[in-house]
Scaffold this active site. Structure first.
Site, mmCIF file in Angstrom:
data_model
loop_
_atom_site.group_PDB
_atom_site.id
_atom_site.type_symbol
_atom_site.label_atom_id
_atom_site.label_comp_id
_atom_site.label_asym_id
_atom_site.label_seq_id
_atom_site.Cartn_x
_atom_site.Cartn_y
_atom_site.Cartn_z
ATOM 1 N N ASP A 7 -0.675 0.106 4.073
ATOM 2 C CA ASP A 7 -1.483 1.221 4.557
ATOM 3 C C ASP A 7 -0.558 2.265 5.177
ATOM 4 O OD1 ASP A 7 -3.951 2.527 5.481
ATOM 5 O OD2 ASP A 7 -3.335 1.835 7.468
ATOM 6 N N ASP A 9 -1.653 5.525 7.619
ATOM 7 C CA ASP A 9 -1.985 5.972 8.975
ATOM 8 C C ASP A 9 -2.308 4.780 9.875
ATOM 9 O OD1 ASP A 9 -1.678 8.582 8.035
ATOM 10 O OD2 ASP A 9 -3.810 8.770 7.556
ATOM 11 N N TYR A 18 -6.961 12.921 11.068
ATOM 12 C CA TYR A 18 -6.779 13.505 9.733
ATOM 13 C C TYR A 18 -5.367 14.073 9.565
ATOM 14 C CZ TYR A 18 -11.739 12.732 9.815
ATOM 15 O OH TYR A 18 -12.973 12.137 9.938
ATOM 16 N N THR A 49 -3.861 4.177 0.687
ATOM 17 C CA THR A 49 -4.391 4.817 1.891
ATOM 18 C C THR A 49 -5.699 5.549 1.628
ATOM 19 O OG1 THR A 49 -3.857 6.432 3.632
ATOM 20 C CG2 THR A 49 -2.868 6.818 1.477
ATOM 21 N N ASN A 50 -6.616 5.438 2.570
ATOM 22 C CA ASN A 50 -7.847 6.237 2.548
ATOM 23 C C ASN A 50 -7.547 7.583 3.193
ATOM 24 O OD1 ASN A 50 -9.329 4.108 1.448
ATOM 25 N ND2 ASN A 50 -10.007 3.366 3.440
ATOM 26 N N HIS A 90 -12.012 10.365 -0.986
ATOM 27 C CA HIS A 90 -13.460 10.445 -0.786
ATOM 28 C C HIS A 90 -13.892 10.108 0.639
ATOM 29 C CE1 HIS A 90 -12.805 9.354 -5.113
ATOM 30 N NE2 HIS A 90 -13.402 10.530 -5.198
ATOM 31 N N CYS A 98 -12.701 3.458 -4.983
ATOM 32 C CA CYS A 98 -11.280 3.512 -4.616
ATOM 33 C C CYS A 98 -11.051 3.496 -3.105
ATOM 34 C CB CYS A 98 -10.589 4.718 -5.256
ATOM 35 S SG CYS A 98 -11.245 6.335 -4.828
#
Length: 146
Positions: A7, A9, A18, A49-50, A90, A98
């Site tokens: 991951d 962040d 953000y 990563t998201n 997203h 995803c």
């Protein structure tokens, strides 16, 4: 090849709201140590990563890529090579496949790379997201908190 899925962040860099501005980048020293150890042990390093800030309109994919390139350059200064970054742009409510813990990013990696699945691992800072992602793709998980 055995692969470290990590991951971004909160795991590699300090999580800021953000994160997208290179001036906000702070890479955790213990994350650098961890990445170096895995790399020295022959692991390919792939970030998963998201990044819902893209979908929410807080920053663009271009800004995300600029931040990522800046981070990669800083990691290279420590001898660490990131092979790829896979990201979900997203929002959670978009119900995509995803966004971790869904497994779409892992499927994308498998389309692009040969992964020695039994020898690979997931590292992240959130058991409910990164740990669940690891469980769904049947890989061991290591929690990294700073």
């Amino acid at each position: 090849m055995k692969t470290l899925f990590i991951d971004r962040d909160g795991t590699i860099n300090k999580d800021c709201p953000y994160c997208h501005n290179p001036s906000d980048l702070f890479i955790y020293p213990d994350a650098v140590d961890l990445l170096q150890r895995y790399q020295d042990d022959g692991f390919r390093i792939i970030i998963v990563t998201n990044q819902s800030g893209i979908g929410r309109g807080y920053f663009t994919e271009s800004q995300f890529k600029e931040f990522s390139d800046f981070m990669n350059d800083k990691l290279k200064e420590n001898g660490i090579v990131i092979s790829a970054i896979y990201y979900c742009p997203h929002k959670p409510e978009d119900s995509c496949n995803c966004r971790k813990p869904e497994t779409g990013l892992f499927s994308e990696v498998l389309e692009d790379y040969k992964v020695d699945i039994p020898s690979s691992i997931v590292v992240g800072d959130r058991n409910e997201i990164d740990g669940e992602f690891a469980r769904r793709i049947k890989l061991p998980f290591r929690l990294l908190r700073h």
